[in-house]
Design a protein around this motif. Structure first.
Motif, PDB file in Angstrom:
ATOM      1  N   VAL A   1      -9.102   1.158   7.046  1.00 22.19           N
ATOM      2  CA  VAL A   1      -8.843   0.557   5.735  1.00 22.19           C
ATOM      3  C   VAL A   1      -7.412   0.819   5.241  1.00 22.19           C
ATOM      4  CG1 VAL A   1      -9.599   2.409   4.201  1.00 22.19           C
ATOM      5  CG2 VAL A   1     -10.041   0.048   3.575  1.00 22.19           C
TER       6      VAL A   1
ATOM      7  N   THR B   1       0.846  -1.201   0.000  1.00 25.15           N
ATOM      8  CA  THR B   1       0.000   0.000   0.000  1.00 25.15           C
ATOM      9  C   THR B   1       0.877   1.244   0.000  1.00 25.15           C
ATOM     10  OG1 THR B   1      -1.835  -1.130   1.080  1.00 25.15           O
ATOM     11  CG2 THR B   1      -1.768   1.273   1.290  1.00 25.15           C
TER      12      THR B   1
ATOM     13  N   ARG C   1      -6.587  -5.087   0.183  1.00 23.47           N
ATOM     14  CA  ARG C   1      -7.291  -3.845  -0.105  1.00 23.47           C
ATOM     15  C   ARG C   1      -7.324  -3.607  -1.600  1.00 23.47           C
ATOM     16  NH1 ARG C   1      -8.001  -4.952   4.509  1.00 23.47           N
ATOM     17  NH2 ARG C   1      -7.639  -3.630   6.324  1.00 23.47           N
TER      18      ARG C   1
ATOM     19  N   ILE D   1     -10.037   3.443  -1.055  1.00 21.60           N
ATOM     20  CA  ILE D   1      -9.461   2.205  -0.543  1.00 21.60           C
ATOM     21  C   ILE D   1     -10.599   1.385   0.051  1.00 21.60           C
ATOM     22  CG2 ILE D   1      -7.742   1.160   0.992  1.00 21.60           C
ATOM     23  CD1 ILE D   1      -6.266   3.881   0.976  1.00 21.60           C
ATOM     24  N   GLU D   2     -10.736   0.151  -0.434  1.00 20.22           N
ATOM     25  CA  GLU D   2     -11.813  -0.730   0.016  1.00 20.22           C
ATOM     26  C   GLU D   2     -11.220  -2.024   0.569  1.00 20.22           C
ATOM     27  OE1 GLU D   2     -13.702  -1.140  -3.786  1.00 20.22           O
ATOM     28  OE2 GLU D   2     -15.102   0.479  -3.381  1.00 20.22           O
ATOM     29  N   THR D   3     -11.880  -2.563   1.566  1.00 20.94           N
ATOM     30  CA  THR D   3     -11.479  -3.848   2.125  1.00 20.94           C
ATOM     31  C   THR D   3     -12.002  -4.973   1.246  1.00 20.94           C
ATOM     32  OG1 THR D   3     -11.538  -2.945   4.359  1.00 20.94           O
ATOM     33  CG2 THR D   3     -11.649  -5.343   4.158  1.00 20.94           C
TER      34      THR D   3
END
Length: 151
Positions: free
Chosen positions: A36, A11, A144, A136-138
């Motif tokens: 997240v 990330t 992610r 940003i999504e789980t």
């Protein structure tokens, strides 16, 4: 652009790579749920921009600023070596635009700064049209999905 990350380091590397394209006047609006990885992303941006200070979430103070000199070859209006300010803004504790009026955000959105906003959805209607949205999504406990869109 959409990228998947399954580690904090990846990330931060994604953000580091984005940082190499930033110039004065850029606004990065971060969207995503609590926990997240928004602050992790900001830390990667800061390292990519050459900021040596430890980046902490400004949740209780709203804004932290860091002096910055662009060392990569950005597009105009910034020039290599030009002094800028990196503003890290966290809007989590505010309820809406009225809570942020006194922050003077409009004054920070200039060519002499790079501004990163966590919880940008809280002022989505007041964000400049020209910006970089990072969502940003789980996906699962460790993965992610990071979407980067220049507007």
């Amino acid at each position: 652009m959409e990228i998947k990350s399954d580690t904090i380091q990846k990330t931060q590397k994604i953000a580091h790579d984005l940082a190499k394209t930033l110039k004065g006047g850029d606004i990065v609006a971060l969207f995503g749920d609590l926990g997240v990885g928004k602050t992790t992303f900001v830390q990667g941006l800061a390292v990519g921009l050459g900021i040596k200070k430890r980046i902490l979430s400004p949740t209780f103070v709203f804004i932290r600023s860091y002096p910055l000199t662009i060392n990569h070859k950005p597009a105009s209006p910034a020039k290599r070596g030009e002094p800028l300010t990196f503003y890290h803004i966290d809007l989590y504790r505010g309820e809406g635009i009225n809570d942020f009026q006194d922050l003077g955000l409009d004054e920070l959105f200039g060519n002499d700064a790079i501004v990163v906003l966590e919880w940008a959805d809280k002022i989505k209607n007041k964000l400049p049209k020209k910006r970089i949205d990072v969502t940003i999504e789980t996906v699962d406990e460790t993965t992610r999905r990071i979407k980067i869109q220049r507007r």
